[in-house]
Design an enzyme around this catalytic site. Sequence first.
Site, mmCIF file in Angstrom:
data_model
loop_
_atom_site.group_PDB
_atom_site.id
_atom_site.type_symbol
_atom_site.label_atom_id
_atom_site.label_comp_id
_atom_site.label_asym_id
_atom_site.label_seq_id
_atom_site.Cartn_x
_atom_site.Cartn_y
_atom_site.Cartn_z
ATOM 1 N N LYS A 75 0.880 -1.183 0.000
ATOM 2 C CA LYS A 75 0.000 0.000 0.000
ATOM 3 C C LYS A 75 0.913 1.229 0.000
ATOM 4 C CE LYS A 75 -1.670 2.926 1.943
ATOM 5 N NZ LYS A 75 -1.359 4.311 1.587
ATOM 6 N N GLY B 70 -6.908 4.786 5.569
ATOM 7 C CA GLY B 70 -7.563 3.678 6.281
ATOM 8 C C GLY B 70 -7.407 2.346 5.556
ATOM 9 N N GLY C 216 -4.681 1.308 4.222
ATOM 10 C CA GLY C 216 -3.413 0.765 4.747
ATOM 11 C C GLY C 216 -3.612 0.182 6.135
ATOM 12 N N GLU D 156 10.243 1.338 10.105
ATOM 13 C CA GLU D 156 11.328 2.279 9.759
ATOM 14 C C GLU D 156 10.710 3.670 9.832
ATOM 15 O OE1 GLU D 156 14.381 1.553 9.331
ATOM 16 O OE2 GLU D 156 14.270 -0.619 9.154
ATOM 17 N N CYS E 230 14.659 10.530 5.738
ATOM 18 C CA CYS E 230 14.601 10.241 7.176
ATOM 19 C C CYS E 230 15.987 10.249 7.816
ATOM 20 C CB CYS E 230 13.940 8.894 7.378
ATOM 21 S SG CYS E 230 14.720 7.614 6.398
ATOM 22 N N GLU F 159 10.717 16.185 13.753
ATOM 23 C CA GLU F 159 11.163 16.038 12.367
ATOM 24 C C GLU F 159 10.458 17.083 11.499
ATOM 25 O OE1 GLU F 159 9.958 12.355 10.481
ATOM 26 O OE2 GLU F 159 12.004 12.097 9.760
HETATM 27 P P1 NAD Z 1 3.148 8.851 6.878
HETATM 28 O O1 NAD Z 1 3.419 8.167 8.160
HETATM 29 O O2 NAD Z 1 2.192 9.985 6.867
HETATM 30 O O3 NAD Z 1 2.578 7.834 5.806
HETATM 31 C C1 NAD Z 1 3.303 6.678 5.431
HETATM 32 C C2 NAD Z 1 2.330 5.663 4.857
HETATM 33 O O4 NAD Z 1 1.436 5.249 5.873
HETATM 34 C C3 NAD Z 1 1.469 6.147 3.704
HETATM 35 O O5 NAD Z 1 1.366 5.104 2.767
HETATM 36 C C4 NAD Z 1 0.130 6.396 4.366
HETATM 37 O O6 NAD Z 1 -0.965 6.280 3.486
HETATM 38 C C5 NAD Z 1 0.084 5.291 5.384
HETATM 39 N N1 NAD Z 1 -0.773 5.498 6.535
HETATM 40 C C6 NAD Z 1 -1.193 6.669 7.086
HETATM 41 N N2 NAD Z 1 -1.937 6.431 8.177
HETATM 42 C C7 NAD Z 1 -1.975 5.094 8.351
HETATM 43 C C8 NAD Z 1 -2.533 4.236 9.326
HETATM 44 N N3 NAD Z 1 -3.224 4.701 10.366
HETATM 45 N N4 NAD Z 1 -2.341 2.903 9.202
HETATM 46 C C9 NAD Z 1 -1.627 2.398 8.182
HETATM 47 N N5 NAD Z 1 -1.062 3.172 7.214
HETATM 48 C C10 NAD Z 1 -1.232 4.495 7.309
HETATM 49 O O7 NAD Z 1 4.568 9.252 6.324
HETATM 50 P P2 NAD Z 1 4.895 10.113 5.048
HETATM 51 O O8 NAD Z 1 4.511 11.523 5.341
HETATM 52 O O9 NAD Z 1 4.313 9.438 3.836
HETATM 53 O O10 NAD Z 1 6.492 9.969 4.943
HETATM 54 C C11 NAD Z 1 7.361 10.752 5.659
HETATM 55 C C12 NAD Z 1 7.810 10.037 6.915
HETATM 56 O O11 NAD Z 1 8.438 8.807 6.588
HETATM 57 C C13 NAD Z 1 8.877 10.802 7.673
HETATM 58 O O12 NAD Z 1 8.565 10.786 9.049
HETATM 59 C C14 NAD Z 1 10.158 10.042 7.406
HETATM 60 O O13 NAD Z 1 11.150 10.187 8.369
HETATM 61 C C15 NAD Z 1 9.653 8.659 7.308
HETATM 62 N N6 NAD Z 1 10.604 7.804 6.575
HETATM 63 C C16 NAD Z 1 11.341 6.876 7.262
HETATM 64 C C17 NAD Z 1 12.261 6.102 6.598
HETATM 65 C C18 NAD Z 1 13.084 5.061 7.329
HETATM 66 O O14 NAD Z 1 13.559 4.139 6.683
HETATM 67 N N7 NAD Z 1 13.266 5.163 8.619
HETATM 68 C C19 NAD Z 1 12.439 6.236 5.233
HETATM 69 C C20 NAD Z 1 11.687 7.194 4.566
HETATM 70 C C21 NAD Z 1 10.759 7.963 5.248
#
Ligand code: NAD
Length: 490
Positions: free
Chosen positions: A185, A221, A223, A261, A295, A394
């Site tokens: 997803k 939702g 996901g 992650e 990240c 962040e």
């Molecule tokens: P996000 O947490 O808003 O969303 C990530 C994913 O989760 C999306 O696909 C979103 O649709 C889904 N999602 C949202 N709510 C959900 C829920 N309740 N249940 C299941 N899935 C849900 O993150 P973002 O804004 O897309 O990405 C940026 C973030 O990702 C930053 O915090 C960054 O640090 C992190 N990131 C971490 C790594 C790592 O490897 N540690 C790598 C890249 C990005």
Amino acid sequence: MATAEFNAETRNLIDGQLVPASNGGHFDNINPATEEVIGVAADGTKEDMENAIAAARRAFDETDWSTDHSFRKHCLEQLNRALSEAREDLRHIVIAEAGSPILITYQVQVDSYIDAMPYWSNLATSYTYESPMSDIEFMGKPQGRLIRREPMGVVGAITPWNFPLYLNLAKIGPALAAGNTLVLKPAPDTPWSATHLGRLVVEHTDIPAGVLNIVASSDHGIGAMLSRDPRVDVVTFTGSTATGRAVMEAAAPTVKKTFLELGGKSATIILDDIDIDAAAPMSGIAVCTHAGQGCAIQTRTLLPRNRYEEGIEKIAATMSTINYGDPLDPANLMGPLVSKKQQERVLGYIEKGKQDGARVVLGGGVPTHLKKGYFIEPTLLADVDPDSVVAQEEIFGPVLCVIPYEDEADAIRIANNSIYGLSGAIWSGSVERALSVARKIRTGTLSINGAQWFDVDTPFGGYGQSGVGRENGVAGFEEYLETKIVAIPR
Ligand code: NAD
């Protein structure tokens, strides 16, 4: 611009078929550099996710995908070839939907991970799934033991938008190579970096129906269904720490493994024995790469008090020369933020920093010379209180927070003053001294004097609230395997 220009697949992949959403719905894909709608993606529904999970379960339970290591290798090699051939389509998809500068697509964003994929297809057969342990004695008799590593089952993979293709592949590669089936997803901001993979799978591989399913949706939702569903054995999630917590909570009733992650607030420590002209500018460059939307990017720079103003000047001088704008221009290190929402969020953090006493040395707003796109100026905040919001949360934009320190112990204390622990950098005239500092920093990766750690075989992940588990490397492969012990009579 039309979808056709990118040759992008817009349908989801469910049970071996490329399909529109069950209700025919779709959502817009927006280019953040131009603010234009570049096309649409199928807007996956609950019914679509339900069907995808059922298909992945069936494919795991009823086919020999999990046990036929050579067949998996063959299928993943086909996928690797298809990825290589589709490289330019994928590059332009990532640039258009994530606003990634073309410069970094030649690295991890596109090329380096496509080229690294054979690591996973090779592991499918080279990994030792079963081996004997030494005998033990029980009731006076020797007992044999076999240790087996077996795929976990159905993997739910949820990915963000910042490095969309890389992160999709970093989950698909090891999870499938280890014998699992998967439902991906992707983030709604970057659907095609996932859906296009579906077309490659259908047209160029023998991957059986249901082994890989891809469900893009504008609804977060959808996901969350992966976290809750008892048919899903493990959720591998990359995204923000806030969403990671929600995933963990939703997964708790079914006690499924969550492999997370998450975010970071990594520090660069510039020690007092380094040539500051060489070291300081690097942290300015790092925070502007992909507009700070990484990240593991270092977003706090710690400078020795006695060289503080000099260091700030050097960083500002470098940041003021960074090229940014059109992601297709190879001279640009920085494109836009991925969305209006992210742009507003970053501007909000800059305001908060100012309210909390930070000095804006450079930038701080929206560039006036770029008429379209969700851009933010390279921004340097000095005199940042290490406990303030901008030093702790962040920001995910091109915003660097500079903090002075008194001595080495103080620098280590400030670097570790974070709920996160993903990455970091140390600059010193002595590698030995830098290493002794590195041993005291609580993060998953560290770089000394600009050395690079990233590769497909490097386990990557975080301490603290930066996550649970490690992606990439053999450790990353083993995240997708269960351990079974079988006792054998002698
Ligand atoms: P996000 O947490 O808003 O969303 C990530 C994913 O989760 C999306 O696909 C979103 O649709 C889904 N999602 C949202 N709510 C959900 C829920 N309740 N249940 C299941 N899935 C849900 O993150 P973002 O804004 O897309 O990405 C940026 C973030 O990702 C930053 O915090 C960054 O640090 C992190 N990131 C971490 C790594 C790592 O490897 N540690 C790598 C890249 C990005």
